[in-house]
Design an enzyme around this catalytic site. Structure first.
Site, PDB file in Angstrom:
ATOM      1  N   ASP A   9       0.808  -1.250   0.330  1.00 10.36           N
ATOM      2  CA  ASP A   9      -0.008  -0.388  -0.214  1.00 10.36           C
ATOM      3  C   ASP A   9       0.969   1.337   0.098  1.00 10.36           C
ATOM      4  O   ASP A   9       2.528   1.440   0.057  1.00 10.36           O
ATOM      5  CB  ASP A   9      -1.242  -0.216   1.199  1.00 10.36           C
ATOM      6  CG  ASP A   9      -1.231   1.405   1.619  1.00 10.36           C
ATOM      7  OD1 ASP A   9      -2.488   1.487   0.447  1.00 10.36           O
ATOM      8  OD2 ASP A   9      -1.814   1.830   2.964  1.00 10.36           O
ATOM      9  N   LEU A  10       0.000   2.108  -0.245  1.00  9.05           N
ATOM     10  CA  LEU A  10       1.243   3.626  -0.380  1.00  9.05           C
ATOM     11  C   LEU A  10       1.400   4.263   0.788  1.00  9.05           C
ATOM     12  O   LEU A  10       2.227   4.785   1.914  1.00  9.05           O
ATOM     13  CB  LEU A  10       1.407   4.524  -1.802  1.00  9.05           C
ATOM     14  CG  LEU A  10       1.918   5.492  -2.378  1.00  9.05           C
ATOM     15  CD1 LEU A  10       3.088   5.150  -2.451  1.00  9.05           C
ATOM     16  CD2 LEU A  10       1.149   6.362  -2.757  1.00  9.05           C
ATOM     17  N   ASP A  11       0.244   5.671   0.882  1.00  7.09           N
ATOM     18  CA  ASP A  11      -0.307   5.950   1.963  1.00  7.09           C
ATOM     19  C   ASP A  11      -0.263   5.081   3.319  1.00  7.09           C
ATOM     20  O   ASP A  11      -1.501   4.638   3.145  1.00  7.09           O
ATOM     21  CB  ASP A  11      -1.748   6.786   1.794  1.00  7.09           C
ATOM     22  CG  ASP A  11      -2.304   8.012   2.649  1.00  7.09           C
ATOM     23  OD1 ASP A  11      -0.973   8.477   3.404  1.00  7.09           O
ATOM     24  OD2 ASP A  11      -2.998   7.472   2.711  1.00  7.09           O
ATOM     25  N   THR A  17       1.136  10.512   3.501  1.00  8.70           N
ATOM     26  CA  THR A  17       0.482  11.461   3.032  1.00  8.70           C
ATOM     27  C   THR A  17      -1.035  12.190   3.686  1.00  8.70           C
ATOM     28  O   THR A  17      -1.510  12.889   3.079  1.00  8.70           O
ATOM     29  CB  THR A  17      -0.292  11.142   1.483  1.00  8.70           C
ATOM     30  OG1 THR A  17      -0.505   9.434   1.004  1.00  8.70           O
ATOM     31  CG2 THR A  17       1.035  11.431   0.537  1.00  8.70           C
ATOM     32  N   LYS A  45      -8.769   6.836   5.592  1.00 13.01           N
ATOM     33  CA  LYS A  45      -7.468   6.558   5.055  1.00 13.01           C
ATOM     34  C   LYS A  45      -7.750   5.414   4.202  1.00 13.01           C
ATOM     35  O   LYS A  45      -8.739   4.359   4.750  1.00 13.01           O
ATOM     36  CB  LYS A  45      -6.773   5.799   6.499  1.00 13.01           C
ATOM     37  CG  LYS A  45      -5.948   6.955   7.322  1.00 13.01           C
ATOM     38  CD  LYS A  45      -5.187   6.628   8.156  1.00 13.01           C
ATOM     39  CE  LYS A  45      -4.339   7.823   7.960  1.00 13.01           C
ATOM     40  NZ  LYS A  45      -3.697   7.363   9.509  1.00 13.01           N
ATOM     41  N   SER A 114      -2.227   1.088  -4.654  1.00 13.54           N
ATOM     42  CA  SER A 114      -2.743   1.797  -3.956  1.00 13.54           C
ATOM     43  C   SER A 114      -4.553   2.168  -4.686  1.00 13.54           C
ATOM     44  O   SER A 114      -4.844   1.931  -5.768  1.00 13.54           O
ATOM     45  CB  SER A 114      -1.965   2.630  -3.986  1.00 13.54           C
ATOM     46  OG  SER A 114      -2.213   4.345  -4.098  1.00 13.54           O
ATOM     47  N   ALA A 115      -4.944   3.070  -3.584  1.00 11.11           N
ATOM     48  CA  ALA A 115      -6.344   3.255  -3.951  1.00 11.11           C
ATOM     49  C   ALA A 115      -6.377   4.637  -4.541  1.00 11.11           C
ATOM     50  O   ALA A 115      -7.383   5.527  -5.270  1.00 11.11           O
ATOM     51  CB  ALA A 115      -7.015   3.944  -2.514  1.00 11.11           C
ATOM     52  N   LYS A 145     -11.355  -0.556  -2.051  1.00  7.95           N
ATOM     53  CA  LYS A 145     -10.354  -1.547  -1.541  1.00  7.95           C
ATOM     54  C   LYS A 145     -11.927  -0.834  -0.235  1.00  7.95           C
ATOM     55  O   LYS A 145     -12.398   0.177  -0.263  1.00  7.95           O
ATOM     56  CB  LYS A 145      -9.221  -0.813  -0.764  1.00  7.95           C
ATOM     57  CG  LYS A 145      -8.053  -1.665  -1.012  1.00  7.95           C
ATOM     58  CD  LYS A 145      -6.844  -0.874  -0.068  1.00  7.95           C
ATOM     59  CE  LYS A 145      -5.808  -0.802  -1.099  1.00  7.95           C
ATOM     60  NZ  LYS A 145      -4.663   0.310  -0.246  1.00  7.95           N
ATOM     61  N   GLU A 169      -0.058  -3.420   4.427  1.00  3.51           N
ATOM     62  CA  GLU A 169      -1.610  -2.712   4.718  1.00  3.51           C
ATOM     63  C   GLU A 169      -1.448  -1.648   5.547  1.00  3.51           C
ATOM     64  O   GLU A 169      -0.945  -2.162   7.075  1.00  3.51           O
ATOM     65  CB  GLU A 169      -2.498  -3.042   4.167  1.00  3.51           C
ATOM     66  CG  GLU A 169      -3.378  -2.804   3.195  1.00  3.51           C
ATOM     67  CD  GLU A 169      -4.116  -1.674   2.553  1.00  3.51           C
ATOM     68  OE1 GLU A 169      -4.179  -0.504   3.758  1.00  3.51           O
ATOM     69  OE2 GLU A 169      -3.766  -1.112   1.365  1.00  3.51           O
ATOM     70  N   ASP A 170      -2.047  -0.592   5.784  1.00  7.91           N
ATOM     71  CA  ASP A 170      -2.160   0.349   7.309  1.00  7.91           C
ATOM     72  C   ASP A 170      -3.213   0.559   7.395  1.00  7.91           C
ATOM     73  O   ASP A 170      -4.105   1.366   8.613  1.00  7.91           O
ATOM     74  CB  ASP A 170      -1.563   1.454   7.127  1.00  7.91           C
ATOM     75  CG  ASP A 170      -2.156   2.414   6.481  1.00  7.91           C
ATOM     76  OD1 ASP A 170      -2.857   2.230   5.310  1.00  7.91           O
ATOM     77  OD2 ASP A 170      -2.901   3.898   7.051  1.00  7.91           O
TER      78      ASP A 170
END
Ligand code: B16
Ligand code: MG
Length: 217
Positions: A9-11, A17, A45, A114-115, A145, A169-170
């Protein structure tokens, strides 16, 4: 080449971000005349941009026309982009680059899942774009997601069956998506919030040496 692959995942995993999303959403809420707190921001998030707006309007009990919503989504993203365009490698979260180095050394491929529709720009800003073997983002999926689509496309890019993929994932929605896809889910952040994950760590700095060896067949 390895029998396992990783989807990041990114953020909240590679970069933070969420703080820039918060500034832009808060500004929007201020203009609409209601309070939008950091606790409210937690609800956004991992959630797509369109769904984030729905949640925000729900919080403020504000109803808008579709036309106005589209207008607002554009201006929110413009403000968000103004923050993103100032990002650099200093904003890579602790442990992320080291983890990519470990994966490179082990010959384990990794892709982004990522979303965000701004994922490529963000990875370019922090200088990590070239390291990923593929990017799956908000532009590549039709279902957000917790639907597993983003990660299933990631598995295709890794050329691996879903059960051989490990997802970092966060967000609750992201852990759920990984679990539905029958992948190994690793929750990064609060263990209680991400209790559905197969493994939990507070941050990427805590991934033990040898973590990946147990998955390699
Ligand atoms: P954008 P991730 C998600 O990124 C964010 O966590 C979420 O807050 C945001 O609404 C979503 O991206 C869409 O972002 O407005 O840039 O398309 O955690 O899936 O990497
Ligand atoms: Mg995230």
């Amino acid at each position: 080449m390895s029998t396992i692959g990783v989807i990041f995942d990114l953020d909240g995993v590679i970069v933070d971000t969420a703080k820039y999303h918060y500034l832009a959403w808060k500004n929007l809420a201020d203009n609409l005349g209601f309070e939008f707190t950091e606790a409210h921001n937690e609800l956004l998030k991992g959630v797509s941009r369109v769904t984030s707006l729905e949640i925000l309007l729900d919080i403020g009990k504000v109803q808008l026309t579709e036309e106005k919503k589209q207008e607002i989504l554009i201006s929110k993203n413009e403000e968000y982009l103004s923050y993103i365009k100032k990002m650099n490698a200093d904003e890579i979260l602790p442990g992320a680059e080291q983890l990519l180095d470990t994966l490179d050394a082990l010959g384990i491929k990794y892709v982004l899942g990522s979303a965000s529709k701004n994922a490529e720009l963000i990875l370019n800003q922090v200088g990590l774009y070239h390291r990923f073997h593929g990017i799956v983002d908000g532009n590549s999926v039709s279902k957000a997601k917790p639907d597993p689509e983003v990660f299933l496309i990631g598995a295709v890019k890794l050329n691996l069956p879903p059960k051989n993929c490990i997802v970092f994932e966060d967000a609750i929605a992201g852990v759920e998506a990984a679990n539905v896809a029958h992948m190994t889910s690793v929750g990064i952040g609060d263990k209680n919030t991400l209790q559905e994950a197969d493994f939990n760590f507070n941050s990427l700095t805590e991934i033990p040496e040898g973590f990946f060896s147990k998955f390699i067949i």
